[in-house]
Design a protein around this motif. Structure first.
Motif, short mmCIF file in Angstrom:
data_model
loop_
_atom_site.label_atom_id
_atom_site.label_comp_id
_atom_site.label_asym_id
_atom_site.label_seq_id
_atom_site.Cartn_x
_atom_site.Cartn_y
_atom_site.Cartn_z
N SER A 59 -1.29 2.65 -9.22
CA SER A 59 -0.72 1.46 -9.85
C SER A 59 0.67 1.18 -9.30
O SER A 59 1.05 0.03 -9.07
CB SER A 59 -0.64 1.64 -11.36
OG SER A 59 -1.92 1.80 -11.90
N GLN A 88 -3.89 -3.12 -14.70
CA GLN A 88 -4.82 -2.12 -15.22
C GLN A 88 -5.23 -2.46 -16.66
O GLN A 88 -6.38 -2.32 -17.03
CB GLN A 88 -4.18 -0.74 -15.15
CG GLN A 88 -5.14 0.40 -15.40
CD GLN A 88 -4.57 1.73 -14.97
OE1 GLN A 88 -3.45 1.84 -14.49
NE2 GLN A 88 -5.35 2.77 -15.13
N ASP A 167 -6.21 -3.66 -10.17
CA ASP A 167 -6.01 -2.29 -10.62
C ASP A 167 -7.12 -1.89 -11.58
O ASP A 167 -7.08 -2.24 -12.76
CB ASP A 167 -4.64 -2.18 -11.29
CG ASP A 167 -4.16 -0.74 -11.37
OD1 ASP A 167 -4.98 0.16 -11.12
OD2 ASP A 167 -2.97 -0.53 -11.68
N GLU A 168 -8.09 -1.18 -11.09
CA GLU A 168 -9.24 -0.73 -11.89
C GLU A 168 -9.78 -1.85 -12.77
O GLU A 168 -9.87 -1.70 -13.99
CB GLU A 168 -8.86 0.46 -12.76
CG GLU A 168 -8.39 1.64 -11.93
CD GLU A 168 -8.04 2.84 -12.79
OE1 GLU A 168 -8.66 3.01 -13.84
OE2 GLU A 168 -7.14 3.59 -12.38
MG LIG Z 1 -3.03 3.11 -12.73
#
Ligand SMILES: [Mg+2]
Ligand SMILES: Nc1ncnc2c1ncn2[C@@H]1O[C@H](COP(=O)(O)OP(=O)(O)OP(=O)(O)O)[C@@H](O)[C@H]1O
Lengths: 253, 293
Positions: A59, A88, A167-168
């Motif tokens: 991140s 995220q 991010d994910e």
């Molecule tokens: Mg992260």
């Protein structure tokens, strides 16, 4: 002749270039080096996946690329416009409805009301949230919120020369939704020709989506290894093995 | 091959629609009567208990009548004021002053609060001053107000402003300070400039804290107004509730004093309940917060 051509060609052969980028949080004893001398180049229109254990600095790296964090050392260069970021967490604005959240970047970009509404509706359709536009974020499930955030991120990428940082984004989704959205993301990527930096924990996801997979080590985060994905299945096992090695080496140390 | 994937896709859609239906929160049907009873009954019971205690104390005659009048005498006093229509005058004088004073305070406090919250040197320079002013009883400003502005409405507004501005500005500052940092990043990422970020991210994100500040600011302006009216009395100023209180004291008329106190209390609380509470509740509800309200 050559002197005028050269800078032009170097200017277009990367979308993002990190040169020996480091990021340290805090000072003295409590300092944490999240990212350590990372060199990474993302070409225009390239889809790069970042893999790594939890807390390895993925991140942070994304924030550095997005200009949300300043590097302690090294240089971050972008040739693209302002990158679109999907955080995220969904990070929706809780006082706006889902549709208004998607519309806000369009509004700030100066689109008129009609165009905004149509585009937001289209994007919500893309993430399969038709008819959910009037709901507030707290009335949505975690996965639905993530999808609204995806729609908002896509609303930020209007220009041709774009960069999308994710991010994910699909971590809170069930397998089926994830599968569908991965396909949509690939479609959007092919259509718009945006460069994508995609963070994930999931090796399969990385191999499915990315043209290139970059594995980061933990504490401090460094680039361990890179793979070019050419459609062969062995690569998943290969990356898994390497990821295991990286994580277990950390336990011993 | 392609028909197979289309079928699969349709299947996916059905499955996912099912999943979405499962994850959507279900609104419980509101029971209006039960809610009304739950909301109104407790304060009514509390009032009745207090009234009974008062009646009992009065009946026991611990204190002479001129110190503790009967509840009935105080009620009678209020009824008389209502009958003669004088009460409208008192209420008008005080409430319109409070509303004007409050409105001016908001106009002064909002830019002040935004400056303090967003400009570090300004915060260092006057931030502590403003929070310090909040704990200074505004009645302390009455003599200064009277000496500077004479026995005029300006003296009264001066006191009200010094009471309300600090708490409204502080509410805004703490509202801004409590914005989760991710929202600032969201603002950057979706392309807000400094100015549009204030309008579209900063202010709405700070709204709950700001509303709390407004509510407190109202309470402070009402209080300050009563202090000012009680002390700065003169025929030119008109008779507000504070002046009624003052008259009651001069006439040793305890039932008038109690009646004025009750009116001051109910106006202050009434405006909070009628205006600020619903506003705050709707803002918090829209964000899925404030379950306790
Ligand atoms: Mg992260
Ligand atoms: N603002 C911050 N202040 C101090 N330390 C931080 C800060 N942000 C991140 N860190 C530290 O930097 C390291 C990397 O954090 P980062 O969030 O980048 O990890 P990550 O790879 O994204 O992890 P995950 O996969 O769990 O999201 C962690 O050790 C974390 O504690």
């Amino acid at each position: 002749m050559t002197s005028t051509l050269e800078p032009l060609s170097t200017a277009t052969d990367y979308a993002v270039r990190l040169t020996s980028v480091s990021k340290t949080f805090g000072h003295g004893e409590s300092a944490v080096t999240a990212v350590d001398r990372v060199d990474l180049t993302v070409r225009p229109r390239e889809f790069v996946c970042l893999l790594g254990a939890s807390g390895c600095g993925k991140s942070t790296l994304l924030n550095l690329i997005g200009g949300l964090e300043r590097p302690t050392a090294g240089e971050v260069e972008l040739t693209t416009g302002r990158p679109a970021v999907m955080f995220q967490e969904a990070a929706l604005l809780p006082w706006l409805t889902a549709a208004q959240n998607v519309e806000l970047p369009l509004r700030l970009a100066g689109l008129d009301r009609r165009a905004r509404r149509d585009r937001a509706e289209q994007l919500l359709g893309l993430v399969r949230l038709v008819g959910m536009g009037r709901k507030r974020p707290h009335e949505l499930s975690g996965g639905m919120r993530q999808r609204v955030a995806l729609a908002r991120a896509l609303a930020c990428t209007s220009n041709d020369n774009a960069l999308l940082l994710m991010d994910e984004p699909f971590s809170a989704l069930d397998a089926i939704t994830r599968d569908v959205l991965q396909a949509e993301l690939l479609r959007v990527w092919r259509e718009t020709g945006t460069a994508v930096v995609f963070v994930t924990h999931d090796v399969r996801e990385a191999v499915r989506l990315g043209q290139r997979v970059v594995l980061l080590s933990s504490r401090p985060g460094r680039v361990m290894q890179e793979w070019s994905v050419a459609g062969d299945a062995d690569i998943v096992d290969d990356i898994n093995t390497r990821l295991r090695e990286v994580i277990s080496s950390h336990v011993v140390a | 091959m392609s028909s197979h994937s289309a079928v699969e896709r349709e299947d996916d859609e059905a499955v996912e629609a099912g999943l979405d239906a499962l994850t959507s929160p279900q609104a419980a049907p509101p029971d209006k009567r039960a809610r009304f009873v739950g909301r109104v009954l407790p304060p009514v019971i509390a009032l009745v208990v207090i009234g009974c205690l008062w009646q009992a104390l009065w009946a026991a005659a611990f204190w002479p009548e001129y110190q503790l009048p009967a509840p009935a005498a105080v009620l009678d006093q209020i009824v008389q004021q209502v009958r003669s229509g004088q009460i409208v005058g008192f209420l008008w004088v005080s409430v319109h002053r409070a509303v004007i004073g409050f409105a001016v305070s908001v106009v002064v406090a909002v830019p002040l609060g935004l400056l303090i919250a967003n400009v570090p040197p300004v915060r260092r320079a006057i931030g502590p001053l403003i929070s310090g002013l909040q704990s200074l009883p505004s009645v302390a400003w009455v003599p200064a107000g009277v000496l500077w502005f004479g026995l005029t409405d300006y003296a009264i507004y001066f006191v009200v402003l010094l009471g309300a501005v600090p708490s409204i500005a502080n509410g805004l500052v703490s509202g801004v300070d409590q914005i989760p940092p991710i929202f600032h990043r969201v603002g950057l990422v979706i392309g807000a400039t400094r100015l549009t970020a204030v309008r579209h991210v900063l202010l709405p994100a700070a709204l709950p804290g700001f509303l709390a500040g407004l509510k407190q600011g109202w309470a402070f302006s009402w209080r300050s107004l009563m202090a000012a009216e009680l002390i700065a009395t003169s025929p030119q100023l008109g008779v507000g509730l504070g002046q009624v209180l003052h008259n009651g004291m001069s006439l040793s008329d305890m039932s008038l004093v109690m009646a004025a106190i009750l009116l001051i209390f109910f106006v202050g609380v009434g405006i909070e309940l009628a205006l600020f509470r619903p506003l705050e509740r709707s803002v918090l509800r829209a964000r899925g917060l404030g379950g306790g309200l």
